[in-house]
Design a protein around this motif. Sequence first.
Motif, PDB file in Angstrom:
ATOM      1  N   GLU A  76       0.945  -1.159   0.040  1.00  0.00           N
ATOM      2  CA  GLU A  76       0.028  -0.065   0.006  1.00  0.00           C
ATOM      3  C   GLU A  76       0.908   1.366  -0.042  1.00  0.00           C
ATOM      4  O   GLU A  76       0.602   2.134  -0.790  1.00  0.00           O
ATOM      5  CB  GLU A  76      -1.057  -0.162   1.426  1.00  0.00           C
ATOM      6  CG  GLU A  76      -1.962   1.045   1.077  1.00  0.00           C
ATOM      7  CD  GLU A  76      -3.100   0.887   2.421  1.00  0.00           C
ATOM      8  OE1 GLU A  76      -3.191   1.918   3.050  1.00  0.00           O
ATOM      9  OE2 GLU A  76      -3.394  -0.283   2.431  1.00  0.00           O
ATOM     10  N   GLN A  77       1.942   1.225   0.840  1.00  0.00           N
ATOM     11  CA  GLN A  77       2.800   2.541   0.915  1.00  0.00           C
ATOM     12  C   GLN A  77       3.719   2.606  -0.346  1.00  0.00           C
ATOM     13  O   GLN A  77       3.707   3.769  -0.793  1.00  0.00           O
ATOM     14  CB  GLN A  77       3.728   2.390   2.095  1.00  0.00           C
ATOM     15  CG  GLN A  77       3.237   2.311   3.445  1.00  0.00           C
ATOM     16  CD  GLN A  77       2.927   0.844   4.110  1.00  0.00           C
ATOM     17  OE1 GLN A  77       2.520  -0.066   3.370  1.00  0.00           O
ATOM     18  NE2 GLN A  77       3.300   0.754   5.455  1.00  0.00           N
TER      19      GLN A  77
ATOM     20  N   SER B 130       1.417   3.870  -3.142  1.00  0.00           N
ATOM     21  CA  SER B 130       0.906   5.150  -3.232  1.00  0.00           C
ATOM     22  C   SER B 130       2.069   6.004  -3.713  1.00  0.00           C
ATOM     23  O   SER B 130       1.770   6.965  -4.492  1.00  0.00           O
ATOM     24  CB  SER B 130       0.742   5.319  -1.684  1.00  0.00           C
ATOM     25  OG  SER B 130       0.440   6.616  -1.462  1.00  0.00           O
TER      26      SER B 130
END
Length: 167
Positions: A17-18, A21
């Motif tokens: 997710e990081q 992003s």
Amino acid sequence: MNAMLLLVKKLSYDVEEQIFSEVSLAIEKPESYFEKFKERLDERGIDSPIDQLAWISLVDALLDHDLAFELDWKESGLYICDVVDELLDRKKMACMSWEDFEDGEIDELPTSQCLNEISGKLKEQAISLACLDIESDCYVLITVPSSDIDEIMKLAQEAGCRIQDSF
């Protein structure tokens, strides 16, 4: 989904997710990414958004999360073994025994030969040592299951980048 984002999925282990992003920001809003990570980019000599910004964002995110390691072109063999151990440990992959290299001969080899020797040993355990090419005099190393390396290299090529598993 474009090849770069598919590559994120394959390489980001437990921080997808990081990293997703960051890379998405670099793709969709390069100016915003540049402003947010200006200091990091400045260390690479990048002073404005570049065509390869998404690739650099992926590399830097992997480095930040200890999923890659940037190695100088003239490091010793046993130090490289330690680096590989850290990469393997981070992804909870099998630890390696480096007994064969403890006689010191590997430290006498040029870095590229050391990497090939280490890579060969890892392949015995179905692990590939690969390098994210950032067109620099360093090696950005990653470890991945050997079963994934061909797909990862193909995705990198489709994304306009290069990952190699020979040195």
